[in-house]
Design a protein around this motif. Structure first.
Motif, PDB file in Angstrom:
ATOM      1  N   HIS A 163      23.682 -17.850 -27.444  1.00  0.00           N
ATOM      2  CA  HIS A 163      23.537 -18.317 -28.614  1.00  0.00           C
ATOM      3  C   HIS A 163      22.918 -16.929 -29.027  1.00  0.00           C
ATOM      4  O   HIS A 163      23.078 -16.026 -30.276  1.00  0.00           O
ATOM      5  N   GLN A 202      35.595 -25.161 -36.395  1.00  0.00           N
ATOM      6  CA  GLN A 202      33.889 -25.539 -36.775  1.00  0.00           C
ATOM      7  C   GLN A 202      34.410 -26.182 -37.478  1.00  0.00           C
ATOM      8  O   GLN A 202      34.138 -28.109 -37.558  1.00  0.00           O
ATOM      9  N   LYS A 203      35.241 -26.521 -38.323  1.00  0.00           N
ATOM     10  CA  LYS A 203      35.292 -27.185 -39.703  1.00  0.00           C
ATOM     11  C   LYS A 203      36.171 -28.579 -39.327  1.00  0.00           C
ATOM     12  O   LYS A 203      36.210 -29.875 -39.253  1.00  0.00           O
ATOM     13  N   GLY A 218      30.535 -13.545 -31.343  1.00  0.00           N
ATOM     14  CA  GLY A 218      30.235 -14.985 -31.044  1.00  0.00           C
ATOM     15  C   GLY A 218      31.371 -14.720 -30.467  1.00  0.00           C
ATOM     16  O   GLY A 218      32.303 -14.223 -29.500  1.00  0.00           O
ATOM     17  N   SER A 258      25.351 -14.356 -37.754  1.00  0.00           N
ATOM     18  CA  SER A 258      25.536 -15.687 -38.350  1.00  0.00           C
ATOM     19  C   SER A 258      27.444 -15.552 -38.182  1.00  0.00           C
ATOM     20  O   SER A 258      28.189 -13.655 -38.507  1.00  0.00           O
ATOM     21  N   MET A 310      35.841 -20.391 -36.695  1.00  0.00           N
ATOM     22  CA  MET A 310      35.620 -21.585 -37.982  1.00  0.00           C
ATOM     23  C   MET A 310      36.087 -22.694 -38.562  1.00  0.00           C
ATOM     24  O   MET A 310      35.483 -23.304 -39.227  1.00  0.00           O
ATOM     25  N   GLN A 355      32.326 -29.653 -35.158  1.00  0.00           N
ATOM     26  CA  GLN A 355      31.076 -29.671 -33.551  1.00  0.00           C
ATOM     27  C   GLN A 355      30.599 -27.992 -34.181  1.00  0.00           C
ATOM     28  O   GLN A 355      31.877 -27.234 -34.131  1.00  0.00           O
ATOM     29  N   PRO A 356      29.824 -27.864 -33.476  1.00  0.00           N
ATOM     30  CA  PRO A 356      29.270 -25.955 -33.208  1.00  0.00           C
ATOM     31  C   PRO A 356      30.727 -25.530 -32.467  1.00  0.00           C
ATOM     32  O   PRO A 356      31.115 -26.039 -31.413  1.00  0.00           O
ATOM     33  N   PHE A 357      31.029 -24.573 -32.879  1.00  0.00           N
ATOM     34  CA  PHE A 357      32.083 -24.192 -32.150  1.00  0.00           C
ATOM     35  C   PHE A 357      31.780 -24.004 -30.661  1.00  0.00           C
ATOM     36  O   PHE A 357      32.875 -23.818 -29.546  1.00  0.00           O
ATOM     37  N   ASP A 358      30.835 -22.872 -30.073  1.00  0.00           N
ATOM     38  CA  ASP A 358      30.146 -23.162 -28.793  1.00  0.00           C
ATOM     39  C   ASP A 358      30.409 -25.043 -27.632  1.00  0.00           C
ATOM     40  O   ASP A 358      30.589 -24.813 -26.606  1.00  0.00           O
ATOM     41  N   ARG A 359      30.157 -25.340 -28.201  1.00  0.00           N
ATOM     42  CA  ARG A 359      30.345 -27.054 -28.222  1.00  0.00           C
ATOM     43  C   ARG A 359      31.512 -27.334 -27.717  1.00  0.00           C
ATOM     44  O   ARG A 359      31.828 -28.203 -26.785  1.00  0.00           O
ATOM     45  N   TYR A 360      32.408 -27.183 -28.936  1.00  0.00           N
ATOM     46  CA  TYR A 360      33.447 -27.676 -28.863  1.00  0.00           C
ATOM     47  C   TYR A 360      34.237 -27.064 -27.450  1.00  0.00           C
ATOM     48  O   TYR A 360      34.824 -27.434 -26.396  1.00  0.00           O
TER      49      TYR A 360
END
Length: 411
Positions: free
Chosen positions: A256, A228-229, A288, A192, A225, A233-238
């Motif tokens: 993933h 995401q903050k 990642g 992670s 990070m 949203q999860p980083f990969d989605r954004y």
């Protein structure tokens, strides 16, 4: 891979290069014992001839034949199983070729249509995601990282800009011996982002923020990070919604774990526990937002233009990205998640089994993409660097892509 030279020993060097910390040293293996500094050979054209030489040679049949010969020569010299080269220029003909094999067991031929792991080219996407937030006034480049991520050493003084331009002084988690041990124990393990940072934060900050250039994957993990903050949203989605989709990159994504969609070439490495050559295809690429993405030749051709021209950003933000600063290595400069290499703009990537170069020469309207199925250095030099240098020496002799071999570490 402008890397720190703090790693010593075979096991640590294995992991250091494991994640495509590729930026400006060709391969981080070059920072280990036995690597030698290379002399700088590229010379500018004589003054009297500069105005009579085109920026890029026309891709005539004769020039194409020269490229074929040069690429095959590097393939033999480096013993790289396979390589694809794409070269495109405005008003010029395309050159897209594949050489060698995509699978040493089946001898399947290499193809320019394969999906490939792109290593640290991933950083260009991660930083672009952050810069989209800058344009939307959701973050500022001079915000301290402590505003978004707690517990970062010197976090009140390290800004998002410092992270994006690799001037934070934070320890590169790939160089931590415990990380190396944990990764080599299980190369398919997924770490992670918090776990990666924990390996880094055990170590002191190396220098005051902004005072030096020191390539560290820790920086890009922190920027993801922040995304995401701020977005929730999860980083990969954004990333998919706000970078990949607007850029119309349909074959580029953040995996993933170890997933690697077909068709793809198999990758080979000597970054193994005993130093033997092994198949790295199904390893977890780790990192990642620092080096895990997958793409193909067609998408990376498009991305090189988007990156260099700033298509997804405001003019002001693109100008901030392109403030390229010296790295301490000849001909190489670094901005916000992008490098300048003798006139070429882009990034490279390296991880076990694969190397990539994605660059654009704006003054010629030219784009070069190189994929290799090996990261095994030849006399300390990265294979992808050698291919890119061979190509540019022929077609853009006044702008020869090259990354010198870093001097040996002296711990």
């Amino acid at each position: 891979m402008l890397s720190s030279s703090r790693a010593t020993g075979r096991g640590r060097r294995t992991v250091v290069a494991a994640l495509g910390t590729a930026l400006v040293a060709g391969t981080l293996l070059a920072t280990g014992p036995g690597a030698q500094a290379a002399p700088w050979h590229h010379r500018p054209a004589p003054e009297h001839s500069r105005h009579h030489q085109p920026v890029m040679r026309e891709l005539t049949p004769q020039v194409r034949a020269q490229l074929d010969t040069a690429i095959r020569s590097v393939l033999r010299t480096t013993k790289t199983p396979g390589v694809t080269v794409g070269l495109w220029a405005k008003g010029n003909h395309d050159y897209v070729r594949a050489f060698g094999t995509a699978d040493k067991a089946t001898h399947a031929p290499m193809s320019p249509g394969y999906n490939m792991r792109i290593g640290s080219v991933t950083k260009t996407f991660t930083v672009t995601a952050l810069l989209r937030l800058v344009d939307h006034k959701q973050v500022r480049l001079d915000d301290p990282i402590s505003r978004y991520v707690p517990g970062v050493p010197n976090g009140d003084h390290i800004t998002l800009r410092h992270l994006a331009e690799m001037r934070s002084g934070l320890f590169n988690y790939l160089l931590d011996p415990d990380f190396g041990k944990d990764y080599l124990t299980d190369p398919r393990r997924t770490f992670s982002m918090s776990e990666m940072l924990a390996y880094s934060f055990k170590h002191p900050v190396a220098f005051p923020a902004g005072s030096k250039f020191d390539y560290s994957n820790t920086n890009t993990v922190l920027l993801a990070m922040v995304v995401q903050k701020v977005t929730g949203q999860p980083f990969d989605r954004y990333l998919a919604r706000h970078v990949l989709q607007p850029a119309q990159l349909h074959h580029t994504f953040m995996p993933h774990g170890t997933e690697f969609p077909a068709p793809h070439a198999r990758g080979y490495t000597d970054q193994t526990a005993d130093g033997s050559i092994g198949d790295a295809t199904d390893r977890n690429p780790l990192g990642g937002p620092s080096g895990a993405m997958i793409s193909n030749l067609h998408d990376l051709r498009s991305w090189a233009s988007v990156l260099a021209d700033g298509d997804l950003l405001s003019r002001a933000t693109q100008a901030e990205r392109m403030k390229l600063k010296p790295t301490g290595m000849p001909g190489l400069s670094y901005g916000l998640g992008v490098f300048g290499n003798h006139g070429w703009i882009g990034h490279n990537g390296s991880l076990p089994g694969y190397q990539t170069v994605v660059v654009r020469l704006p003054r010629a309207g030219a784009t070069l993409v190189v994929h290799t199925t090996s990261d095994i250095a030849f006399r300390g030099k990265a294979p992808a660097t050698m291919f890119a240098k061979a190509v540019t020496s022929i077609v853009t002799p006044k702008n020869v892509y090259d990354i010198p071999v870093a001097p040996p570490a002296r711990d």
